[in-house]
Design a protein around this motif. Structure first.
Motif, PDB file in Angstrom:
ATOM      1  N   LYS A  52       0.684  -1.195   0.101  1.00 53.11           N
ATOM      2  CA  LYS A  52      -0.038  -0.146   0.078  1.00 53.11           C
ATOM      3  C   LYS A  52       0.873   1.340  -0.059  1.00 53.11           C
ATOM      4  O   LYS A  52       0.611   2.345  -0.841  1.00 53.11           O
ATOM      5  N   LYS A  53       1.967   1.299   0.890  1.00 50.63           N
ATOM      6  CA  LYS A  53       2.832   2.367   0.959  1.00 50.63           C
ATOM      7  C   LYS A  53       3.363   2.872  -0.321  1.00 50.63           C
ATOM      8  O   LYS A  53       3.559   4.190  -0.618  1.00 50.63           O
ATOM      9  N   TYR A  54       3.680   1.805  -1.147  1.00 50.34           N
ATOM     10  CA  TYR A  54       4.605   2.122  -2.423  1.00 50.34           C
ATOM     11  C   TYR A  54       3.705   2.042  -3.715  1.00 50.34           C
ATOM     12  O   TYR A  54       3.906   2.042  -4.872  1.00 50.34           O
ATOM     13  N   GLY A  55       2.353   1.967  -3.481  1.00 52.74           N
ATOM     14  CA  GLY A  55       1.312   2.177  -4.494  1.00 52.74           C
ATOM     15  C   GLY A  55       1.149   0.888  -5.433  1.00 52.74           C
ATOM     16  O   GLY A  55       1.152   0.900  -6.701  1.00 52.74           O
ATOM     17  N   ALA A  56       1.527  -0.398  -4.765  1.00 49.94           N
ATOM     18  CA  ALA A  56       1.607  -1.287  -5.715  1.00 49.94           C
ATOM     19  C   ALA A  56       0.332  -2.365  -5.578  1.00 49.94           C
ATOM     20  O   ALA A  56      -0.017  -2.849  -4.458  1.00 49.94           O
ATOM     21  N   HIS A  57      -0.503  -1.902  -6.428  1.00 45.02           N
ATOM     22  CA  HIS A  57      -1.986  -2.568  -6.517  1.00 45.02           C
ATOM     23  C   HIS A  57      -2.006  -4.110  -6.869  1.00 45.02           C
ATOM     24  O   HIS A  57      -2.117  -4.243  -7.968  1.00 45.02           O
ATOM     25  N   VAL A  58      -1.582  -4.949  -5.988  1.00 40.74           N
ATOM     26  CA  VAL A  58      -1.065  -6.217  -6.073  1.00 40.74           C
ATOM     27  C   VAL A  58      -2.169  -7.196  -5.057  1.00 40.74           C
ATOM     28  O   VAL A  58      -2.169  -6.946  -4.011  1.00 40.74           O
TER      29      VAL A  58
END
Length: 326
Positions: A52-58
């Motif tokens: 979430k912190k690094y914007g990885a929508h995984v």
């Protein structure tokens, strides 16, 4: 590992939701993973909120069977997968559109040629039977070990068995040696049934583990993959700083105690930002995938799994880890 890091349970997979850190709807990329310390570490990234912190929508997708995850990626049922280089080369040769975007780790002792207690040298292995899963990482490690000690596969008798059956055969005395990975190494040692004659720690760079993605997905969601790499680098930093805490996060996902899992984690050389830069680019280091591809490709040619070795430049995308490392 790693094998080909094939687990001894039924095929199939279970989707693992991200426990409130990210909703199912917000996930753009599915990432397959299975039971290997360098991949279970993604649950540390999930637990600590790095995705979430690094914007990885995984969305993480758990596969009880490793090879099922490899097949799912090649078939396009998932967007990306954690898998070994040895299992990535053949699909690439078959023109499956894949890109290597990250190196998670190298095996550094978690794969081994185990022998019974009467054998103390490679000379003592000559003419003996080795149980191993053929065309796997374990066979690759065993053949490499033999060659480094001036022997060949013709000097021993390979018997094709799953990793678990190979360990059981050594424990019960049906074979003199077995090619296995953890936790089987630990189980053989715990029963005093044998010891390691050669491990992946003696072959740096031989067994790289990767995040491999569909080329079209990389093109469409590059920012998410950059975020994924940043989340991985943060995960590696956390595990190195807090190995016991990390083992406690990871162990429940594979039904082991943290103490047992910490031993497996110690046999895995995790690749952070610096090592990824070395691995994803040409250079003299054994960690470079440009070198590993050649060595692994030769083995795959030898066992007739591929007819040619692919050019690493065609499938390695170093731009993602380079951007994530800035």
């Amino acid at each position: 590992m790693h094998t080909v890091k094939k687990l001894l349970v039924a095929a199939g997979f279970v989707v693992c939701a991200q426990l409130g850190l990210m909703t199912q709807a917000s996930a753009r990329i599915t990432l397959g993973l299975s039971d290997w310390p360098g991949w279970v570490a993604w649950y540390v990234a999930q637990h600590n909120g790095y995705l979430k912190k690094y914007g990885a929508h995984v969305r993480l997708v758990w596969f009880p069977s490793y090879m099922t995850s490899v097949e799912a990626l090649s078939a396009g049922r998932i967007d990306a997968n954690c898998q070994a280089l040895i299992d990535t080369i053949a699909p690439i040769v078959k023109k499956v559109p894949l890109k290597v975007i990250l190196v998670t780790d190298n095996s550094a002792g978690n794969d081994a040629l185990m022998v019974n207690n009467s054998i103390h040298s490679f000379a003592g292995l000559k003419g003996k039977s080795i149980a191993v899963e053929m065309n796997s990482i374990e066979e690759y490690l065993d053949v490499t070990a033999l060659q480094e000690h001036h022997m060949s596969a013709a000097d021993v008798h390979f018997i094709n068995m799953s990793t678990g059956d190979s360990a059981a055969a050594l424990i019960t005395g049906r074979v003199a040696a077995a090619g296995v990975w953890n936790p089987w190494i630990q189980r053989i040692e715990a029963r005093h049934a044998g010891h390691a004659l050669f491990t992946s720690a003696q072959a740096p760079g031989l067994i790289p583990d990767l995040v491999v993605a569909r080329a079209s997905v990389v093109a469409a969601h590059r920012k998410d993959f950059v975020g994924l790499a940043k989340a991985w680098f943060a995960t590696v930093r956390f595990i190195k700083a807090h190995p016991r805490k990390a083992a406690a996060i990871m162990a429940p996902h594979v039904d082991l105690t943290p103490a047992v899992y910490a031993a497996s984690l110690s046999g895995t050389r995790l690749f952070g930002k610096h090592l990824n830069h070395i691995a994803m680019n040409p250079g003299p280091s054994s960690a470079s995938l440009y070198n590993s591809t050649v060595h692994t490709g030769r083995f795959l040619e030898q066992v007739k799994m591929v007819k040619a070795i692919p050019n690493p430049r065609t499938f390695i995308d170093a731009g993602i880890v380079d951007q994530a490392g800035r």
